[in-house]
Design a protein around this motif. Structure first.
Motif, PDB file in Angstrom:
ATOM      1  N   LYS A  60      62.798  79.644  59.244  1.00 22.41           N
ATOM      2  CA  LYS A  60      61.756  80.216  60.088  1.00 22.41           C
ATOM      3  C   LYS A  60      60.430  79.533  59.754  1.00 22.41           C
ATOM      4  O   LYS A  60      60.236  79.033  58.645  1.00 22.41           O
ATOM      5  CB  LYS A  60      61.632  81.724  59.868  1.00 22.41           C
ATOM      6  N   THR A  61      59.514  79.553  60.713  1.00 27.58           N
ATOM      7  CA  THR A  61      58.208  78.929  60.501  1.00 27.58           C
ATOM      8  C   THR A  61      57.131  79.992  60.327  1.00 27.58           C
ATOM      9  O   THR A  61      56.983  80.887  61.160  1.00 27.58           O
ATOM     10  CB  THR A  61      57.831  78.025  61.684  1.00 27.58           C
ATOM     11  N   LEU A  62      56.415  79.877  59.223  1.00 31.60           N
ATOM     12  CA  LEU A  62      55.252  80.727  58.949  1.00 31.60           C
ATOM     13  C   LEU A  62      54.013  79.866  59.091  1.00 31.60           C
ATOM     14  O   LEU A  62      53.893  78.823  58.438  1.00 31.60           O
ATOM     15  CB  LEU A  62      55.330  81.301  57.539  1.00 31.60           C
ATOM     16  N   VAL A  63      53.088  80.275  59.949  1.00 33.84           N
ATOM     17  CA  VAL A  63      51.819  79.568  60.110  1.00 33.84           C
ATOM     18  C   VAL A  63      50.706  80.457  59.580  1.00 33.84           C
ATOM     19  O   VAL A  63      50.491  81.567  60.085  1.00 33.84           O
ATOM     20  CB  VAL A  63      51.548  79.203  61.583  1.00 33.84           C
ATOM     21  N   VAL A  64      50.023  79.982  58.552  1.00 33.39           N
ATOM     22  CA  VAL A  64      48.907  80.715  57.958  1.00 33.39           C
ATOM     23  C   VAL A  64      47.615  80.182  58.551  1.00 33.39           C
ATOM     24  O   VAL A  64      47.319  78.981  58.452  1.00 33.39           O
ATOM     25  CB  VAL A  64      48.906  80.568  56.422  1.00 33.39           C
ATOM     26  N   GLY A  65      46.851  81.066  59.206  1.00 36.07           N
ATOM     27  CA  GLY A  65      45.682  80.653  59.953  1.00 36.07           C
ATOM     28  C   GLY A  65      44.500  80.231  59.093  1.00 36.07           C
ATOM     29  O   GLY A  65      44.311  80.713  57.968  1.00 36.07           O
ATOM     30  N   THR A  66      43.692  79.346  59.644  1.00 34.72           N
ATOM     31  CA  THR A  66      42.475  78.856  58.998  1.00 34.72           C
ATOM     32  C   THR A  66      41.284  79.730  59.383  1.00 34.72           C
ATOM     33  O   THR A  66      41.171  80.173  60.530  1.00 34.72           O
ATOM     34  CB  THR A  66      42.186  77.407  59.445  1.00 34.72           C
ATOM     35  N   GLY A  67      40.401  79.973  58.435  1.00 32.52           N
ATOM     36  CA  GLY A  67      39.210  80.771  58.700  1.00 32.52           C
ATOM     37  C   GLY A  67      38.318  80.132  59.751  1.00 32.52           C
ATOM     38  O   GLY A  67      38.262  78.894  59.881  1.00 32.52           O
ATOM     39  N   GLY A  68      37.615  80.980  60.522  1.00 34.44           N
ATOM     40  CA  GLY A  68      36.680  80.471  61.517  1.00 34.44           C
ATOM     41  C   GLY A  68      35.584  79.647  60.866  1.00 34.44           C
ATOM     42  O   GLY A  68      35.151  79.932  59.748  1.00 34.44           O
ATOM     43  N   ALA A  69      35.129  78.614  61.574  1.00 28.03           N
ATOM     44  CA  ALA A  69      34.105  77.717  61.039  1.00 28.03           C
ATOM     45  C   ALA A  69      32.736  78.049  61.610  1.00 28.03           C
ATOM     46  O   ALA A  69      32.607  78.368  62.797  1.00 28.03           O
ATOM     47  CB  ALA A  69      34.455  76.264  61.360  1.00 28.03           C
ATOM     48  N   GLY A  70      31.727  77.982  60.760  1.00 29.46           N
ATOM     49  CA  GLY A  70      30.359  78.137  61.215  1.00 29.46           C
ATOM     50  C   GLY A  70      29.846  76.829  61.809  1.00 29.46           C
ATOM     51  O   GLY A  70      30.329  75.748  61.454  1.00 29.46           O
ATOM     52  N   ALA A  71      28.878  76.922  62.697  1.00 28.19           N
ATOM     53  CA  ALA A  71      28.295  75.737  63.328  1.00 28.19           C
ATOM     54  C   ALA A  71      26.781  75.892  63.390  1.00 28.19           C
ATOM     55  O   ALA A  71      26.272  76.987  63.676  1.00 28.19           O
ATOM     56  CB  ALA A  71      28.860  75.530  64.736  1.00 28.19           C
ATOM     57  N   SER A  72      26.077  74.813  63.136  1.00 28.06           N
ATOM     58  CA  SER A  72      24.616  74.851  63.100  1.00 28.06           C
ATOM     59  C   SER A  72      24.038  75.265  64.448  1.00 28.06           C
ATOM     60  O   SER A  72      24.319  74.641  65.482  1.00 28.06           O
ATOM     61  CB  SER A  72      24.089  73.469  62.714  1.00 28.06           C
ATOM     62  N   GLY A  73      23.269  76.346  64.451  1.00 32.52           N
ATOM     63  CA  GLY A  73      22.606  76.813  65.655  1.00 32.52           C
ATOM     64  C   GLY A  73      23.543  77.282  66.742  1.00 32.52           C
ATOM     65  O   GLY A  73      23.179  77.280  67.919  1.00 32.52           O
ATOM     66  N   ALA A  74      24.770  77.716  66.382  1.00 32.35           N
ATOM     67  CA  ALA A  74      25.759  78.118  67.379  1.00 32.35           C
ATOM     68  C   ALA A  74      26.531  79.339  66.892  1.00 32.35           C
ATOM     69  O   ALA A  74      26.474  79.706  65.710  1.00 32.35           O
ATOM     70  CB  ALA A  74      26.724  76.968  67.668  1.00 32.35           C
ATOM     71  N   ALA A  75      27.254  79.962  67.807  1.00 31.25           N
ATOM     72  CA  ALA A  75      28.079  81.114  67.445  1.00 31.25           C
ATOM     73  C   ALA A  75      29.166  80.715  66.464  1.00 31.25           C
ATOM     74  O   ALA A  75      29.624  79.566  66.447  1.00 31.25           O
ATOM     75  CB  ALA A  75      28.705  81.714  68.708  1.00 31.25           C
TER      76      ALA A  75
END
Length: 231
Positions: free
Chosen positions: A93-108
């Motif tokens: 079976k495949t387990l995919v562990v998600g990556t944390g959201g990334a911050g961006a300069s001057g953006a959401a």
């Protein structure tokens, strides 16, 4: 990083997923493996086990950045928790562990990625990112979660332009929803990862902690623009 504890389930998680093979009616657990880094993993089933217990946390959302003068981004939401007990598994079976959201300069802030088992059999969605400059923080919810148990991450806090950035929401608890941020103070208190706490000083927001904590907003008191913290 993958850790193997064949003796017992780890009740104090510092990881994003755990796969446990158990035998009904027996006191011992055949095998329990934890996954603490993002990526795709091939997991071999143990046909002799009568139950396979999957626990997953979605990654936290990033805090919002800032491009105002002064400005303070809002916090990201914590990732979801999903748990499901399966029977009769065989093969890989495949387990995919998600990556944390990334911050961006001057953006959401970016949304955290989902953690999934075998496609859509078990899904813990990542937390929503926070908006820039006192905008809407990431909202914790259980939308798109798939499992016998589905808990929401905590919502982020709202930034205050000229004051502190919003804190991140707590990653969902295994026993209930994650705690929301309270203004600049990140959510915390259960086995989900703590949300980062926002500050009033110029700079990039702090990152949330594992599993699933949301990032804090970034603060700008002039040029240049600033990014929120990662989930």
């Amino acid at each position: 990083m993958v850790g193997n504890d064949s003796a017992k389930w780890d009740a104090s998680p510092t990881f994003y997923a755990e796969v446990t093979y158990a035998n009904t009616g027996q006191p011992s657990i055949a095998s329990s493996t934890t996954y603490s880094t993002a990526g795709s993993f091939t997991v071999a089933s143990i046909p002799s086990a009568t139950q396979t217990i999957i626990e997953t946390w979605g990654a936290g959302g990033a805090g919002g950045g800032s491009n105002a003068n002064p400005g303070a981004g809002s916090g990201g939401a914590g990732g979801q928790y999903a748990k499901k007990t399966l029977t009769g598994l065989s093969g890989n079976k495949t387990l995919v562990v998600g990556t944390g959201g990334a911050g961006a300069s001057g953006a959401a802030g970016g949304r955290g990625a989902s953690t999934t088992w075998d496609g859509t059999v078990v899904v813990a969605a990542g937390g929503q990112g926070g908006a820039i400059d006192a905008g809407t923080p990431g909202q914790g919810n259980s939308v798109a979660c798939v499992g016998d148990t589905c808990n929401a991450g905590g919502s982020g806090g709202t930034g205050v332009n000229g004051g502190s950035a919003g804190g991140g929401g707590e990653g969902a608890c295994s026993t209930g929803n994650g705690n929301p941020a309270s203004g600049a103070t990140g959510g915390g208190g259960c086995d989900g990862g703590d949300g980062a706490t926002g500050v009033a000083t110029d700079g990039t927001g702090a990152s949330g902690t594992t599993p699933g904590g949301g990032g804090a907003g970034g603060v700008s008191t002039g040029a240049p623009n600033r990014a929120g913290g990662a989930g």
